[in-house]
Design a protein around this motif. Structure first.
Motif, PDB file in Angstrom:
ATOM      1  N   SER A   1       0.860  -1.338  -0.068  1.00  0.00           N
ATOM      2  CA  SER A   1       0.075   0.158   0.113  1.00  0.00           C
ATOM      3  C   SER A   1       0.873   1.318  -0.113  1.00  0.00           C
ATOM      4  N   HIS A   2       2.098   1.257   0.858  1.00  0.00           N
ATOM      5  CA  HIS A   2       2.725   2.516   0.824  1.00  0.00           C
ATOM      6  C   HIS A   2       3.612   2.614  -0.486  1.00  0.00           C
TER       7      HIS A   2
ATOM      8  N   ARG B   1       0.987   3.486  -3.207  1.00  0.00           N
ATOM      9  CA  ARG B   1       0.099   4.515  -2.693  1.00  0.00           C
ATOM     10  C   ARG B   1      -1.286   4.390  -3.109  1.00  0.00           C
ATOM     11  N   ILE B   2      -1.616   3.174  -2.844  1.00  0.00           N
ATOM     12  CA  ILE B   2      -3.058   2.636  -2.750  1.00  0.00           C
ATOM     13  C   ILE B   2      -3.659   2.426  -1.374  1.00  0.00           C
ATOM     14  N   PRO B   3      -4.949   2.244  -1.144  1.00  0.00           N
ATOM     15  CA  PRO B   3      -5.278   1.920   0.129  1.00  0.00           C
ATOM     16  C   PRO B   3      -5.340   0.426   0.115  1.00  0.00           C
TER      17      PRO B   3
END
Lengths: 244, 188
Positions: B159-160, B163-165
């Motif tokens: 996710s980091h 850059r997505i939930p």
């Protein structure tokens, strides 16, 4: 087959040393972060102001009410819609959304939710400014000339405040202080009925016959409908012009 | 004076602080630690060794330039993977036609966590399937699948990096696996 090993240490370090690649100073990142924050805050403020202008346009001109006249109302609807604040507001929202995406927290939220959240925030704040009459107050102080941007007479439509009532005839004063005579007959479409009083805000679609407007559709605003929320400034101007 | 042994025992974030404020030459250690992993990940995406090496080199240079902007309270590995991921995407866009056919020899002998023999076998089977068909998937699915199954990254880390939930990571991995399954079935 074994995993392929790669040695980039020499080439990376040589590029850094010989091409004199240097780290950006910490202050650069502080400045970028401050500028992004200021840009976002400014953009939200401007977009909120545009939203309040848009709501002001809706209240003053009531573009959607023209749609009650059917096809005849489409043109006045298109002319009186506050397109410029609406368009600029959308641009501002997209810009704000792009800036928001630069922040670390943003990717934890869905992009759609982020955009909808920003839009809801701007529209709510814009509506609050509008309800409190901020636009009119600013206009009174001479910072805005909102009245000048209002259009109330077109080729086949007219809008204004009733100052005189006769037999199937009304006298209107438009936003731009023009005095207009409106007549109607039994064929005129009257969505709000044919009972008009002095002070009613009306919209009409039809055609001009000389200086008289022959209404094919005539509608008035709600009973408690008021153009102004920012004080008596505009009212006093209008009253003076009626007397004259 | 810092000895190489001491440097090797440092955490990534501490090492980055030293590079920024004590000795720039210690960046060599950062490169040494990440070059293989990043090369492997870049190669999953671009499917071309030469281009993957370029991607990683460029990622290291960009990371170096922006090193003082990295918040050492965060995980360095996510940050450097993110830079590499972006660089790989740029390369894919730039060399779209050229990168259609890829090599995949480096999927063999990948490092894995300690698991039971059965789990090992299943994992190996999945890795082999990924090896064979990963290049047929869109980057959107390829990146989280490669990171999760081949690089042993957690959902949070993915996710980091992407850059997505976290929920989207899960959805993409699930859909990626489904698509992979369809591809395999078509082959059979």
């Amino acid at each position: 087959m074994p995993e392929k090993r790669l040695d980039l240490t020499t080439s990376v370090m040589n590029t850094i040393r010989h091409n004199k690649v240097d780290m950006r100073p910490h202050i650069y990142f502080v400045v970028v972060s401050l500028l992004t924050g200021a840009g976002l805050a400014g953009l939200v403020a401007v977009t909120t102001f545009l939203a309040s202008l848009m709501f002001f346009g809706f209240r003053m001109q009531r573009p959607f009410s023209y749609l009650a006249f059917g096809l005849r109302g489409v043109r006045p609807f298109l002319v009186t819609m506050p397109w410029i604040p609406l368009g600029l507001m959308v641009v501002g929202l997209v810009g704000g959304w792009v800036l928001l995406r630069r922040y670390d927290f943003s990717y934890q939220k869905s992009l759609t939710a982020l955009f909808l959240g920003l839009t809801a925030f701007v529209l709510t704040l814009g509506a609050i400014f509008q309800v409190t009459g901020l636009n009119e107050k600013l206009a009174q102080k001479g910072h805005l000339n909102l009245m000048r941007s209002r259009i109330s007479v077109g080729e086949d439509w007219v809008a204004g405040e009733v100052t005189g009532v006769g037999d199937k005839q009304l006298t209107l004063v438009t936003f731009r202080e023009e005095v207009v005579s409106v007549v109607w007959d039994e064929h005129t479409h009257l969505p709000s009925g044919g009972d008009f009083l002095i002070g009613d805000k009306v919209q009409a679609v039809g055609s001009w016959e000389g200086n008289v407007f022959k209404a094919r559709g005539l509608n008035k605003g709600p009973a408690n409908y008021s153009f102004y929320r920012g004080g008596d400034h505009f009212r006093s101007i209008r009253r003076t012009s009626y007397t004259a | 004076m810092l000895h190489m042994e001491n440097v090797e025992n440092l955490g990534d974030e501490e090492l980055v602080e030293l590079v920024c404020f004590v000795n720039k030459e210690l960046y060599t250690e950062v490169v040494r630690r990440y070059q293989t992993k990043l090369f492997r990940y870049a190669n999953y995406l671009v499917q071309n060794e030469a281009k993957a090496a370029d991607v990683v080199q460029e990622a290291f240079i960009k990371a170096y330039i922006n090193l003082r902007g990295f918040d050492t309270k965060r995980k360095f590995s996510s940050w450097i993977y993110r830079i590499t991921h972006n660089e790989a995407l740029n390369t894919i866009k730039r060399y779209k036609k050229e990168l259609l056919v890829g090599e995949s020899w480096w999927f063999q002998a990948l490092p894995g966590k300690e698991k039971s023999a059965e789990e090992d076998f299943e994992a190996l089977e999945l890795k082999e399937t990924l090896t064979l068909h990963l290049n047929k998937l869109a980057v959107k699915y390829k990146a989280p699948l490669a990171m999760f199954y081949l690089e042993d990254k957690s959902y949070r880390e993915i996710s980091h990096i992407l850059r997505i939930p976290i929920s989207t990571v899960g959805v993409r991995i699930k859909r990626g696996k489904e698509r992979l399954k369809t591809i395999c079935q078509k082959k059979d």
